[in-house]
Design a protein around this motif. Structure first.
Motif, mmCIF file in Angstrom:
data_model
loop_
_atom_site.group_PDB
_atom_site.id
_atom_site.type_symbol
_atom_site.label_atom_id
_atom_site.label_comp_id
_atom_site.label_asym_id
_atom_site.label_seq_id
_atom_site.Cartn_x
_atom_site.Cartn_y
_atom_site.Cartn_z
ATOM 1 N N ASN A 253 0.879 -1.269 0.012
ATOM 2 C CA ASN A 253 -0.017 -0.015 -0.216
ATOM 3 C C ASN A 253 0.922 1.129 -0.028
ATOM 4 O OD1 ASN A 253 -2.931 1.122 1.041
ATOM 5 N ND2 ASN A 253 -1.151 2.164 1.698
ATOM 6 N N ASN A 254 0.618 2.234 -1.060
ATOM 7 C CA ASN A 254 1.222 3.583 -0.761
ATOM 8 C C ASN A 254 0.597 4.579 -1.103
ATOM 9 O OD1 ASN A 254 3.283 5.133 -1.350
ATOM 10 N ND2 ASN A 254 3.501 5.027 -3.503
ATOM 11 N N SER A 255 0.282 5.526 0.101
ATOM 12 C CA SER A 255 -0.534 6.556 -0.031
ATOM 13 C C SER A 255 0.208 7.969 0.079
ATOM 14 C CB SER A 255 -1.542 6.508 1.168
ATOM 15 O OG SER A 255 -0.696 6.559 2.404
ATOM 16 N N GLY A 256 -0.372 8.909 -0.648
ATOM 17 C CA GLY A 256 0.145 10.093 -0.632
ATOM 18 C C GLY A 256 -0.973 11.121 -0.241
ATOM 19 N N ASP A 257 -0.754 12.381 -0.545
ATOM 20 C CA ASP A 257 -1.560 13.493 -0.054
ATOM 21 C C ASP A 257 -3.021 13.277 -0.627
ATOM 22 O OD1 ASP A 257 0.495 14.691 1.560
ATOM 23 O OD2 ASP A 257 0.968 15.997 -0.149
ATOM 24 N N LYS A 258 -3.183 12.944 -1.794
ATOM 25 C CA LYS A 258 -4.360 12.910 -2.733
ATOM 26 C C LYS A 258 -4.732 11.561 -3.228
ATOM 27 C CE LYS A 258 -5.198 17.401 -4.373
ATOM 28 N NZ LYS A 258 -6.695 17.513 -3.956
ATOM 29 N N SER A 259 -3.850 10.660 -3.291
ATOM 30 C CA SER A 259 -4.191 9.263 -3.885
ATOM 31 C C SER A 259 -3.699 8.409 -2.858
ATOM 32 C CB SER A 259 -3.632 9.261 -5.152
ATOM 33 O OG SER A 259 -2.289 9.448 -5.075
ATOM 34 N N THR A 260 -4.344 7.006 -2.921
ATOM 35 C CA THR A 260 -3.844 5.792 -2.449
ATOM 36 C C THR A 260 -3.735 4.636 -3.304
ATOM 37 O OG1 THR A 260 -4.804 6.722 -0.152
ATOM 38 C CG2 THR A 260 -4.235 4.335 -0.358
ATOM 39 N N ARG A 261 -2.694 3.873 -3.361
ATOM 40 C CA ARG A 261 -2.450 2.944 -4.156
ATOM 41 C C ARG A 261 -2.442 1.680 -3.778
ATOM 42 N NH1 ARG A 261 -0.535 7.505 -5.575
ATOM 43 N NH2 ARG A 261 1.611 7.160 -4.687
ATOM 44 N N TYR A 262 -2.795 0.503 -4.223
ATOM 45 C CA TYR A 262 -2.606 -0.777 -3.480
ATOM 46 C C TYR A 262 -2.401 -1.988 -4.782
ATOM 47 C CZ TYR A 262 -7.219 -2.245 -4.211
ATOM 48 O OH TYR A 262 -8.342 -2.295 -4.942
ATOM 49 N N ILE A 263 -1.624 -3.038 -4.181
ATOM 50 C CA ILE A 263 -1.438 -3.923 -5.036
ATOM 51 C C ILE A 263 -1.430 -5.127 -4.211
ATOM 52 C CG2 ILE A 263 1.005 -3.772 -5.456
ATOM 53 C CD1 ILE A 263 0.465 -4.899 -8.328
ATOM 54 N N ASN A 264 -2.198 -6.348 -4.470
ATOM 55 C CA ASN A 264 -1.861 -7.458 -3.743
ATOM 56 C C ASN A 264 -2.067 -8.820 -4.740
ATOM 57 O OD1 ASN A 264 -4.655 -8.449 -3.460
ATOM 58 N ND2 ASN A 264 -4.567 -6.424 -2.327
ATOM 59 N N GLY A 265 -1.231 -9.893 -4.330
ATOM 60 C CA GLY A 265 -1.216 -10.948 -5.233
ATOM 61 C C GLY A 265 -1.194 -12.324 -4.227
ATOM 62 N N ASN A 266 -1.504 -13.490 -4.686
ATOM 63 C CA ASN A 266 -1.661 -14.700 -3.884
ATOM 64 C C ASN A 266 -1.479 -15.760 -4.807
ATOM 65 O OD1 ASN A 266 -2.071 -15.776 -1.098
ATOM 66 N ND2 ASN A 266 -3.481 -17.004 -2.630
ATOM 67 N N PHE A 267 -0.727 -16.774 -4.644
ATOM 68 C CA PHE A 267 -0.738 -17.998 -5.288
ATOM 69 C C PHE A 267 -1.190 -19.331 -4.323
ATOM 70 C CE2 PHE A 267 1.457 -22.015 -6.645
ATOM 71 C CZ PHE A 267 0.880 -22.153 -8.005
ATOM 72 N N ASN A 268 -1.768 -20.264 -4.980
ATOM 73 C CA ASN A 268 -2.506 -21.188 -4.150
ATOM 74 C C ASN A 268 -2.422 -22.507 -4.897
ATOM 75 O OD1 ASN A 268 -3.803 -22.954 -2.336
ATOM 76 N ND2 ASN A 268 -5.119 -21.427 -1.438
ATOM 77 N N HIS A 269 -1.832 -23.403 -4.242
ATOM 78 C CA HIS A 269 -1.691 -24.900 -4.949
ATOM 79 C C HIS A 269 -2.272 -25.829 -3.944
ATOM 80 C CE1 HIS A 269 -0.603 -28.535 -7.012
ATOM 81 N NE2 HIS A 269 -0.398 -28.908 -5.819
ATOM 82 N N SER A 270 -3.286 -26.417 -4.407
ATOM 83 C CA SER A 270 -4.140 -27.244 -3.580
ATOM 84 C C SER A 270 -4.517 -28.461 -4.010
ATOM 85 C CB SER A 270 -5.354 -26.577 -3.089
ATOM 86 O OG SER A 270 -6.141 -26.401 -4.235
ATOM 87 N N GLY A 271 -4.695 -29.345 -3.076
ATOM 88 C CA GLY A 271 -5.014 -31.160 -3.582
ATOM 89 C C GLY A 271 -6.175 -31.482 -2.604
ATOM 90 N N GLN A 272 -6.961 -32.078 -3.265
ATOM 91 C CA GLN A 272 -8.212 -32.304 -2.669
ATOM 92 C C GLN A 272 -8.678 -33.598 -3.007
ATOM 93 O OE1 GLN A 272 -9.581 -29.901 -0.523
ATOM 94 N NE2 GLN A 272 -11.086 -30.966 0.538
ATOM 95 N N SER A 273 -9.454 -34.485 -1.959
ATOM 96 C CA SER A 273 -10.196 -35.830 -2.274
ATOM 97 C C SER A 273 -11.503 -35.670 -1.923
ATOM 98 C CB SER A 273 -9.355 -36.904 -1.608
ATOM 99 O OG SER A 273 -9.412 -36.998 -0.132
ATOM 100 N N GLU A 274 -12.271 -36.315 -2.494
ATOM 101 C CA GLU A 274 -13.716 -36.714 -2.077
ATOM 102 C C GLU A 274 -14.104 -38.212 -2.441
ATOM 103 O OE1 GLU A 274 -17.247 -33.592 -2.798
ATOM 104 O OE2 GLU A 274 -16.893 -35.128 -4.764
ATOM 105 N N GLU A 275 -15.021 -38.753 -1.371
ATOM 106 C CA GLU A 275 -15.583 -40.051 -1.568
ATOM 107 C C GLU A 275 -17.002 -40.045 -1.524
ATOM 108 O OE1 GLU A 275 -13.575 -42.642 0.971
ATOM 109 O OE2 GLU A 275 -11.764 -42.222 0.287
ATOM 110 N N ILE A 276 -17.792 -40.492 -2.399
ATOM 111 C CA ILE A 276 -19.307 -40.508 -2.359
ATOM 112 C C ILE A 276 -19.744 -41.921 -2.684
ATOM 113 C CG2 ILE A 276 -21.556 -39.870 -3.454
ATOM 114 C CD1 ILE A 276 -19.960 -37.187 -4.237
ATOM 115 N N SER A 277 -20.701 -42.276 -1.760
ATOM 116 C CA SER A 277 -21.029 -43.707 -1.994
ATOM 117 C C SER A 277 -22.667 -43.683 -1.908
ATOM 118 C CB SER A 277 -20.380 -44.919 -1.203
ATOM 119 O OG SER A 277 -20.662 -44.336 0.222
#
Length: 798
Positions: A253-277
């Motif tokens: 985040n970077n803010s000045g007198d009249k403006s405020t700017r922001y940037i954010n990022g994220n990376f996610n690696h996921s593994g999942q299992s599901e069983e239905i009977s």
């Protein structure tokens, strides 16, 4: 709404016990250059009763208090980078608006530590505000934050439920996410948990919001630029279940007198299992037993960016952009056995399906907020555009215990594209003599295109799969206008009334396999009534009551109306229902809050022409079932909710609650009389204990007893989670250890018995997980200023 009911509410439920002339109070906070200061903490201390109320200033720099008695108050205003001020004001019927100017604090901010603790749940007008910070420390994405939020229930498909049998509508930054539930779930899984500033829960939204929200609204407000200099966070973590999840992110985040700017990022690696009977009764002599296991791995990325620019002391401009992208690989092994009641297994086959899905979402939001006066009146304008594209490549094989095999397998692609444009303008006008007037217009355009192209492998070679191939397009236009007004009446009564008019035009055209074009146009009116008053005061804490009535609509989407056939397996296919009608719901709710914390609610939802997912037996093939949608009649849902809490002021606090729902249905199910009733309980809790100055232990969980979903009766299931937070390096470093579903109790046992179809089974997902999350907050020295941010702590900052 029956007017006799409204008269009864006004005359008997809210009797005017005494007249005090309490009024809403607004406080405008500016800096020495007369620029608004958002995010400032404003406290009002009643010098007579000793009661304290607190809130924060909005983007216009205005702090609003709902109902304040005439008296002398001490005002304390705090904001990072400014000197704290404390002054006295006199509130009366004629003077309810105040303005203060903050002076810059020349003390270096590296000596400042924010230690204020906010309540995890509080009531604000007709919505409940939830602080997500405690849940974010033990989560890898925003969907997990919602799963741990007290009072919310997230099912295994990502549907979010409040007090209704229908899922809530999801908003992000006040914009409805017009996409499928699967796509919304993907976006929530890609959002970093620390990007959420607050969660707004609206069980009975006012006319300002779309009428297609009978399940309520969840508004996820993301963090944007805050005027406190330059700072950022870096976080990384992992958790391990049957498969592992890993994530990392950064924000600045970077803010000045009249403006405020922001940037954010994220990376996610996921593994999942599901069983239905499950086991399904095909006829008097045969049963179908199915068991499926799905393994999925996905990579998800998120990039958020934006700028807020204060053009002058009356006009604020903003731009926010978000990009979500994901790549998912899923493999499902499905074993099917048909058994005879007398001689055992009759036939058996196994289907293996592989899906590779790539999804991208691009959303651009533009906003302009103009302050109309010093009383807090604003004119808010929004324009947004989003594009979503999902592409799936599928391969499947069928192995039968008979020769020759007439259905060896096949492959194909599914391409879905969605364009969504929204233009909205709202005016909130604070009129003297305690009137507030709100009005607005909104227009949305959604264009959807779906194409499926499959090839089936047959005994004589590959050929087009006519059951799966389809090409269809739809356009949806919704135009709306609303007006509502609120006023403080004698007897500490606050009345808000309004109505919303919506015009809907939906047109669809299927090209392949046949032309099933249709067009729907309609006007609908939706009234809204909101009553609130202070009941009593207990040890300076206010007990306040609310009564709300609203009318909503549930519109069938084109996917529900499209009659094209979608192959599931040899015994099931899915199709839409072009004769679906919209459903209408009337809601009545009464609730009570204690010191702005919701403690009790009771309500009724009455729905006509209820739209439900159904399973019908094929009229000509007894071994084939059809999944579709239908208007099955009318329903009545009666519920009550009880919540208790200890405010977060000491070493320990908690939130605990229970909700009971009784659902009754009356209508027709596959042309047979339907009479169905079931009661269910949901318990939820959240606990926090400070083990040491910088060490905190939290526990949260829920228990569902005898739930119901689309006529599926669910057995008891639940989840219990623990989290241990340790702050280090002057609270710049936060280390969190988490344990989710420690009892491994998130197994859904279900039973379905309607329309001559009986099935039962269970569903289990990979929810027991143990993990670690590390977050580091940093500041960047600004050479133009004396006060740096290098040691500033944002542990409890939004």
């Amino acid at each position: 709404m029956p007017y006799r009911t409204l008269i009864f509410i006004v005359l008997y439920i809210f009797p005017a016990m005494h007249v005090t002339g309490s009024s809403p109070v607004s406080i405008l906070v500016r800096d020495k250059e007369k620029k608004s200061v958002p995010g400032a903490t404003v406290q009002l201390f009643n010098q007579n009763s000793g009661k304290t109320e607190a809130t924060i200033t909005d983007i216009s720099g205005v702090a609003r208090f709902g109902s304040i008695d005439p008296n002398i108050y001490s005002v304390i205003i705090r904001s990072v980078g400014f000197r704290t001020i404390e002054e006295s004001i006199s509130v009366n019927r004629d003077i309810t608006h105040f303005e203060f100017f903050l002076q810059e604090d020349l003390v270096a901010l590296d000596e400042v530590t924010v230690t204020a603790r906010r309540p995890i749940i509080r009531q604000e007008d007709d919505k409940m505000i939830i602080d997500p910070e405690p849940m974010a420390n033990s989560s890898t994405n925003t969907l997990e934050v919602l799963e741990q939020t007290p009072g919310l229930f997230v099912d295994q498909d990502g549907g979010i439920f409040l007090n209704n049998a229908r899922p809530a509508t999801v908003y992000i930054n006040g914009r409805e996410q017009k996409m499928s539930s699967q796509d919304i779930t993907g976006i929530l899984r890609s959002l970093p948990p620390g990007s959420v500033q607050r969660i707004e829960v609206m069980r009975t939204p006012s006319t300002k919001y779309d009428a297609s929200s009978s399940g309520g609204i969840i508004n996820i407000v993301l963090k944007r630029g805050v005027k406190i200099g330059r700072f950022g966070t870096v976080n990384a973590g992992m958790n391990q279940g049957y498969y592992g999840n890993r994530f990392a992110g950064i924000s600045f985040n970077n803010s000045g007198d009249k403006s405020t700017r922001y940037i954010n990022g994220n990376f996610n690696h996921s593994g999942q299992s599901e069983e239905i009977s499950g086991t399904r009764n095909l006829n008097q002599n045969q049963n179908l037993t199915q068991s499926a296991r799905t393994r999925s791995f996905s990579d998800q990325g998120y990039l958020g960016y934006g700028i807020n620019y204060e053009y002058n002391d009356r006009l604020n401009l903003s731009y926010d952009g978000r990009i979500n992208a994901s790549a998912r690989d899923a493999t499902t092994n499905n074993r099917n056995m048909i058994s005879l009641n007398t001689s055992g297994v009759d036939s058996e086959h196994q289907t293996t399906t592989s899906n590779q899905t790539n999804f991208i979402s691009l959303q651009q939001d533009f906003g302009a907020v103009r302050r109309l006066d010093t009383l807090g009146s604003v004119w808010d304008n929004k324009f947004s555009f989003s594009y979503n594209n999902g592409q799936t490549s599928q391969k499947y094989t069928n192995q039968l215990n008979q020769e020759p095999n007439p259905y060896p397998g096949g492959s194909g692609t599914v391409d879905q594209r969605r364009f969504f444009t929204q233009l909205q303008s709202d005016v909130n006008w604070q009129i003297p003599d305690r009137w507030r007037f709100e009005a607005g217009v909104k227009g949305t355009l959604q264009q959807f295109t779906g194409e499926s192209d499959f090839v089936a492998i047959r005994l004589n070679g590959p050929e087009p799969d006519l059951l799966k191939n389809s090409t269809y397009r739809s356009n949806e236009i919704i135009s709306a206008a609303y007006v509502q007004a609120s006023k403080n009446l004698p007897g500490e009564l606050l009345l808000k009334m309004g109505t919303r008019l919506e015009y809907t035009h939906l047109s669809g055209k299927q090209v392949i396999p046949s032309d099933t074009s249709f067009s729907i146009s309609r006007f609908d009116l939706f009234p809204y009534v909101y009553l609130s008053r202070s009941l009593i005061s207990i040890m300076t804490y206010e007990l306040r009551g609310f009564l709300i009535y609203r009318r909503t609509i549930g519109r069938p989407g084109y996917e529900n109306l499209n009659p094209s056939i979608r192959f599931v397996d040899l015994y099931t296919y899915e199709t839409g229902n072009p004769s679906l009608k919209p459903q209408f719901t009337d809601t009545w709710e009464a609730n009570i809050s204690f010191d702005d914390i919701p403690v009790f609610a009771v309500g009724v939802n009455k729905t006509n022409d209820i739209i439900s997912s159904v399973i019908y037996r094929h009229p000509d093939k007894e071994l084939l079932d059809v999944r579709t949608f239908d208007n099955v009649g009318k329903s009545r849902e009666t519920y009550f909710r009880l919540t208790g809490a200890i405010p977060p002021s000491g070493k320990y606090f908690f939130v605990a609650g229970a909700q009971y729902n009784l659902n009754t249905y009356d209508g027709l199910y596959q042309n047979e009389p339907l009479s169905f009733s079931r009661g269910s309980w949901r318990f939820f809790t959240y606990h926090s204990l400070n083990l040491a100055r910088n060490t905190r232990l939290t526990m949260n969980g829920f228990l569902m007893h005898k739930g119901v979903m689309n006529f599926y009766e669910l057995d008891t299931f639940g989840q219990l989670n623990f989290n241990l937070n340790q702050s280090l390096l002057n609270k710049k470093l936060l280390v969190s250890l988490s344990a989710r579903d420690v009892l491994n109790s998130m197994t859904n046992h279900f039973e379905f018995n309607q329309g001559g179809i009986y099935t039962y089974g269970k569903r289990k997902t990979d929810t027991r997980r143990f993990g670690i999350n590390i977050r580091y907050t940093f500041g960047v020295q600004d050479k133009k200023e004396k006060n740096g941010l290098k040691n500033f702590n944002f542990d409890d900052q939004s």
